[in-house]
Design a protein around this motif. Structure first.
Motif, PDB file in Angstrom:
ATOM      1  N   ASP A   1       6.973   8.771 -19.600  1.00 34.71           N
ATOM      2  CA  ASP A   1       7.338   9.721 -18.670  1.00 34.71           C
ATOM      3  C   ASP A   1       6.524   9.169 -17.303  1.00 34.71           C
ATOM      4  OD1 ASP A   1       4.706  10.338 -19.697  1.00 34.71           O
ATOM      5  OD2 ASP A   1       5.297  12.492 -19.778  1.00 34.71           O
ATOM      6  N   THR A   2       5.985   7.950 -16.944  1.00 37.75           N
ATOM      7  CA  THR A   2       5.106   7.646 -16.052  1.00 37.75           C
ATOM      8  C   THR A   2       5.699   6.707 -15.106  1.00 37.75           C
ATOM      9  OG1 THR A   2       3.117   8.474 -17.475  1.00 37.75           O
ATOM     10  CG2 THR A   2       2.733   7.173 -15.395  1.00 37.75           C
ATOM     11  N   LEU A   3       5.338   6.928 -13.665  1.00 30.28           N
ATOM     12  CA  LEU A   3       5.783   5.700 -12.896  1.00 30.28           C
ATOM     13  C   LEU A   3       4.336   5.093 -12.330  1.00 30.28           C
ATOM     14  CD1 LEU A   3       7.527   4.111 -11.097  1.00 30.28           C
ATOM     15  CD2 LEU A   3       7.296   5.961  -9.488  1.00 30.28           C
ATOM     16  N   GLU A   4       4.139   3.856 -12.562  1.00 27.71           N
ATOM     17  CA  GLU A   4       2.983   3.186 -12.040  1.00 27.71           C
ATOM     18  C   GLU A   4       3.047   2.630 -10.633  1.00 27.71           C
ATOM     19  OE1 GLU A   4       1.767   0.497 -15.307  1.00 27.71           O
ATOM     20  OE2 GLU A   4       0.759   2.154 -16.239  1.00 27.71           O
ATOM     21  N   VAL A   5       2.466   2.880  -9.940  1.00 29.54           N
ATOM     22  CA  VAL A   5       2.438   2.281  -8.411  1.00 29.54           C
ATOM     23  C   VAL A   5       1.041   1.760  -8.341  1.00 29.54           C
ATOM     24  CG1 VAL A   5       2.947   2.877  -6.120  1.00 29.54           C
ATOM     25  CG2 VAL A   5       3.871   4.139  -7.828  1.00 29.54           C
ATOM     26  N   ARG A   6       1.025   0.277  -8.029  1.00 27.96           N
ATOM     27  CA  ARG A   6      -0.107  -0.292  -7.645  1.00 27.96           C
ATOM     28  C   ARG A   6       0.171  -0.782  -6.092  1.00 27.96           C
ATOM     29  NH1 ARG A   6      -4.646  -1.899  -9.499  1.00 27.96           N
ATOM     30  NH2 ARG A   6      -5.841  -3.979  -8.575  1.00 27.96           N
ATOM     31  N   ILE A   7      -0.576  -0.611  -5.104  1.00 24.99           N
ATOM     32  CA  ILE A   7      -0.719  -0.890  -3.853  1.00 24.99           C
ATOM     33  C   ILE A   7      -1.877  -1.502  -3.616  1.00 24.99           C
ATOM     34  CG2 ILE A   7      -0.607  -0.069  -1.523  1.00 24.99           C
ATOM     35  CD1 ILE A   7       0.961   2.446  -2.584  1.00 24.99           C
ATOM     36  N   THR A   8      -1.589  -2.802  -2.384  1.00 19.37           N
ATOM     37  CA  THR A   8      -2.715  -3.696  -1.945  1.00 19.37           C
ATOM     38  C   THR A   8      -2.586  -3.410  -0.465  1.00 19.37           C
ATOM     39  OG1 THR A   8      -2.403  -5.501  -3.734  1.00 19.37           O
ATOM     40  CG2 THR A   8      -3.387  -6.053  -1.675  1.00 19.37           C
ATOM     41  N   GLU A   9      -3.844  -3.009   0.026  1.00 22.20           N
ATOM     42  CA  GLU A   9      -3.736  -2.568   1.339  1.00 22.20           C
ATOM     43  C   GLU A   9      -4.179  -4.286   2.197  1.00 22.20           C
ATOM     44  OE1 GLU A   9      -6.654   0.016   2.527  1.00 22.20           O
ATOM     45  OE2 GLU A   9      -5.665   1.795   1.773  1.00 22.20           O
ATOM     46  N   PRO A  10      -3.390  -4.255   3.281  1.00 25.26           N
ATOM     47  CA  PRO A  10      -3.635  -5.521   4.134  1.00 25.26           C
ATOM     48  C   PRO A  10      -5.091  -5.351   4.623  1.00 25.26           C
ATOM     49  CG  PRO A  10      -2.510  -3.676   5.475  1.00 25.26           C
ATOM     50  CD  PRO A  10      -2.606  -3.152   4.209  1.00 25.26           C
ATOM     51  N   VAL A  11      -5.806  -6.530   4.854  1.00 25.50           N
ATOM     52  CA  VAL A  11      -7.147  -7.074   5.317  1.00 25.50           C
ATOM     53  C   VAL A  11      -6.941  -7.315   6.710  1.00 25.50           C
ATOM     54  CG1 VAL A  11      -9.214  -8.225   4.973  1.00 25.50           C
ATOM     55  CG2 VAL A  11      -7.652  -7.561   2.943  1.00 25.50           C
ATOM     56  N   PRO A  12      -7.398  -6.566   7.689  1.00 26.95           N
ATOM     57  CA  PRO A  12      -7.166  -6.669   9.128  1.00 26.95           C
ATOM     58  C   PRO A  12      -8.239  -7.705   9.559  1.00 26.95           C
ATOM     59  CG  PRO A  12      -8.263  -4.478   8.871  1.00 26.95           C
ATOM     60  CD  PRO A  12      -7.958  -5.017   7.293  1.00 26.95           C
ATOM     61  N   VAL A  13      -8.083  -8.479  10.534  1.00 30.56           N
ATOM     62  CA  VAL A  13      -8.793  -9.827  10.877  1.00 30.56           C
ATOM     63  C   VAL A  13      -8.925  -9.580  12.431  1.00 30.56           C
ATOM     64  CG1 VAL A  13      -8.548 -11.247   8.928  1.00 30.56           C
ATOM     65  CG2 VAL A  13      -6.890 -11.382  10.875  1.00 30.56           C
TER      66      VAL A  13
END
Length: 260
Positions: free
Chosen positions: A111-123
């Motif tokens: 019963d679980t939804l796994e959400v893995r998010i990578t944030e952008p690295v600003p330059v």
């Protein structure tokens, strides 16, 4: 003669009654079985929908700027069934959020939804309220006040990688003469200029060749000796020499000179 009278044929209805009775009982049995199967199917479906509903969401990743409630708001618009949730459609929508570079989704039994998010690295900063990430992609809008330490790039969309490359090269050139670079600006005609940390600007024209800076380096000791005030503008759009404007002592107005 007497035996023939006793064996007189029975009416047709009496002869088919046993057959009709068996057929009716068979039809009734089949109808009852169909109702039971249908009822069982509905119960199984209701039970599966209850069992296969995604009740929990696990959001992971090094999230420094993305708020989990922004993710939850998008999830609320999608069906939460384990079998009916369209992961690809959900992933595309999550990628529209400003602080999302990549998304990985997985359904975990039961019963679980796994959400893995990578944030952008600003330059770098881009324009008024956008940022450029490490892959050269523009994202936002963001609050610009928190990113003043990044170099400022300004130009037409699609030019961000070239302008970032110029910023790095220009910074290396001018570091030798003690000039700090805060950004690069380019107009629609691709005429560009260098923004300095002290608020000054170096005009480069439309030529992307950095050789123009080579003529500035030997001039810097002379310029500093005669004018201790910071530069307001250095115009290198001349074949030989440069036009220079200095900031006044009060910071208001400019004084100009040309060196050849």
């Amino acid at each position: 003669m007497r035996n023939r009278r006793l064996q007189r044929p029975q009416p047709l209805l009496l002869r088919v009654r046993p057959v009709l009775g068996v057929g009716l009982r068979l039809a009734a049995g089949m109808a009852l079985a169909g109702v039971m199967v249908l009822s069982a199917g509905l119960l199984v479906r209701m039970d599966l929908e209850r069992l296969l509903r995604l009740e929990h969401t696990h959001i992971s990743g090094d999230l420094r700027h993305l708020r989990p409630d922004a993710v939850e708001a998008i999830l609320a618009d999608h069906p939460r069934g384990l079998l009916v949730l369209d992961l690809e459609a959900l992933r595309r929508e999550l990628l529209t959020l400003p602080w999302v570079e990549s998304v990985r989704l997985r359904k975990r039994w039961p019963d679980t939804l796994e959400v893995r998010i990578t944030e952008p690295v600003p330059v770098a900063r881009w324009g008024d309220d956008r940022l450029v990430d490490r892959h050269g992609e523009i994202f936002g809008p963001v609050d610009p006040t928190a990113w003043g330490f990044l170099p400022a790039l300004e130009g037409e969309s699609g030019r961000q990688i070239e302008l970032m490359r110029r910023y790095l090269e220009v910074s290396a050139h001018l570091a030798d003469v003690g000039l700090g670079v805060s950004g690069i600006r380019e107009n629609a005609r691709q005429a560009w200029s260098i923004r300095l940390d002290n608020g000054g600007e170096i005009l480069m024209g439309r030529d992307g060749d950095l050789a123009r800076l080579d003529q500035l380096i030997p001039l810097m000791p002379v310029l500093r000796e005669g004018h201790p005030a910071p530069f307001a503008r250095i115009d290198l759009r001349y074949a030989r020499g440069a036009a220079v404007a200095w900031q006044t002592a009060s910071g208001i107005g400019e004084t100009e000179g040309t060196i050849r």
